[in-house]
Design an enzyme around this catalytic site. Sequence first.
Site, PDB file in Angstrom:
ATOM      1  N   CYS A  55       0.904  -2.560   0.916  1.00 30.99           N
ATOM      2  CA  CYS A  55       2.399  -2.836   0.346  1.00 30.99           C
ATOM      3  C   CYS A  55       2.525  -3.434  -0.891  1.00 30.99           C
ATOM      4  CB  CYS A  55       3.282  -3.307   1.438  1.00 30.99           C
ATOM      5  SG  CYS A  55       5.078  -2.705   1.246  1.00 30.99           S
ATOM      6  N   HIS A  96       2.584   0.259   5.789  1.00 26.28           N
ATOM      7  CA  HIS A  96       2.003  -0.759   6.432  1.00 26.28           C
ATOM      8  C   HIS A  96       1.119  -0.188   7.771  1.00 26.28           C
ATOM      9  CE1 HIS A  96       4.382  -4.339   5.119  1.00 26.28           C
ATOM     10  NE2 HIS A  96       5.183  -3.233   4.665  1.00 26.28           N
ATOM     11  N   GLU A 111      -0.892  -1.860   9.557  1.00 23.00           N
ATOM     12  CA  GLU A 111      -0.954  -2.530  10.689  1.00 23.00           C
ATOM     13  C   GLU A 111       0.045  -2.431  11.726  1.00 23.00           C
ATOM     14  OE1 GLU A 111       0.333  -3.314   7.925  1.00 23.00           O
ATOM     15  OE2 GLU A 111       1.651  -4.903   7.535  1.00 23.00           O
TER      16      GLU A 111
HETATM   17  N1  GLN Z   1       8.255  -6.504  -2.406  1.00 22.98           N
HETATM   18  C1  GLN Z   1       7.588  -5.256  -2.346  1.00 22.98           C
HETATM   19  C2  GLN Z   1       8.700  -4.004  -2.292  1.00 22.98           C
HETATM   20  O1  GLN Z   1      10.090  -4.343  -1.929  1.00 22.98           O
HETATM   21  C3  GLN Z   1       6.630  -5.035  -1.206  1.00 22.98           C
HETATM   22  C4  GLN Z   1       7.381  -5.256   0.180  1.00 22.98           C
HETATM   23  C5  GLN Z   1       6.285  -5.428   1.212  1.00 22.98           C
HETATM   24  O2  GLN Z   1       4.991  -5.949   0.745  1.00 22.98           O
HETATM   25  N2  GLN Z   1       6.653  -5.385   2.211  1.00 22.98           N
HETATM   26  O3  GLN Z   1       8.687  -3.242  -2.525  1.00 22.98           O
END
Ligand code: GLN
Length: 540
Positions: free
Chosen positions: A386, A511, A513
Amino acid sequence: MKITKSKYIFVTGGVTSSLGKGIISASLAKLLQERGFSVTIQKLDPYINIDPGTLNPYEHGECFVTDDGAETDLDLGHYERFLNIRTSQDNNVTTGRIYQSVIDKERRGEFLGKTVQVIPHITDEIKARIQRLGEKGIYDIVITEIGGTVGDIESLPYIEAVRQLHWELGEENVAIIHLTLIPYLAAAGELKTKPTQHSVKFLMQSGVQPDVLVCRTDRPLSEEVRRKIALFTNVRLGNVIESRDAETIYDVPLLMQEEQLDKVVLKKLQLPEGNEPEMIAWKSFLHKFKNPKDTITIGLVGKYVELHDAYKSIHESLIHGATQNQLKLEMRWIHSEKLSDEEIVAALKNVDAAIVAPGFGKRGVDGKITAINYARVNKLPLFGICFGMQIAAIEFARNVLDLPNADSTELTPGTSEPVISLLENQKLEILGGTMRLGEQICVLEKDSKAYKIYQTETISERHRHRYEFNNDYIEMFEKNGLKTAGKDTKTNLVEILEIPDHPWFITTQFHPEYKSTVLNPHPLFVDFIKTAYQLKNKKL
Ligand code: GLN
């Protein structure tokens, strides 16, 4: 087994928090599932936030995301990983959500001029949320874990709802399990039952008599101690269950099986025992976990690393991946904010691979850029998740594409090179529950590493982010060697960036995970560890 109406099990906690209600609930559910019942678990959280989505991970650990995009308590991660099932918004309810829906109904005039009160309106709403899972008609048994500790002011309406449901549904349809602590007092040389007596008394004052006590202890409970507990709490002797500190959470289902927690509960619910759980796949996982052929050292770069629970699902997925490769996972927690660049590089020299964790906001970003730069240049296997993908794009743009001002608009709103930016429809939203959340389809490029790993073209993974890779830059990135390996073809959003000319450099906007389970370890984590281990051996 298909029973006509769902039966309900409630799990409450006494004496202290952190006794492991989530693991006990998941372990019981696992055993019942192996006996042929269809089971789901729900968590009721007494705090006033609508969901944990806006909570700082230091407060509450990781926020777990379901397929349907609910931002939930991390215990739901345990439920999914243990049971290999999917949970949903209905599996996690907070006081905030309960009150919100009651107040919305009040504004719509649904209470017909009545005074709106904790009893019956709040408790009715709680009962409805508990039964909503049962009413789906697919679960034989619904386990509801009540967050917090009995005696907390905030838990009272939940305990009252349990009392009412018990009364309404009848003795054979409800089982109440109370998880408690039996501390050992070194000075007295004894296990002490008084705190348990008190916490059960408190429950009883609220009209709830537990059927089963699960007693956390660091040493065996003698027959005498069990008798004493049973006598003072009105619980049958055979229903006083010992839950000894375990070497790993994965031992707990087997320990609960030895103590016959599942049988005791089935008897209370007047359900047939079914077959004794064989737990073949579980035991084979545990065997590999306990008999590793070697170790693998993974560095996790993040800004909340002091609290390992902030990265629970990633840590568990790494354990699944390592175990699948019959390796023992050694974690190195690398602080992206508190360590200097030199310290981060020094730490990375001592790991076999690195993960750059998800995150929000500016703090700790520089450390993540340093880590990604080191891994990219020195061909250390790198997995970016992410924010990890977004920062990999920034690092690449700054250092390979020669765009020193490359940035994300999250970090530098007016940046002249917004390689990561906000989509039009994400602008000017309120913060809670408005991110790109939950399961989305991603189509993989056939010549990518990701495709080789997944061995399928279309995947679906869970999301939790607001910002996106800016497609204006895609050509420049591709030409210079950071390739799109997967896209959401409906929206044309980049989902995976990878470097083909690197042993393992894969970064994902989603994600992965959240989908790894004990019985289905996630292919990206399995391959990441496998490659890191091959490289480690080559170096040796
Ligand atoms: N801050 C980033 C976004 O909002 C990544 C978010 C995250 O890593 N879950 O896109």
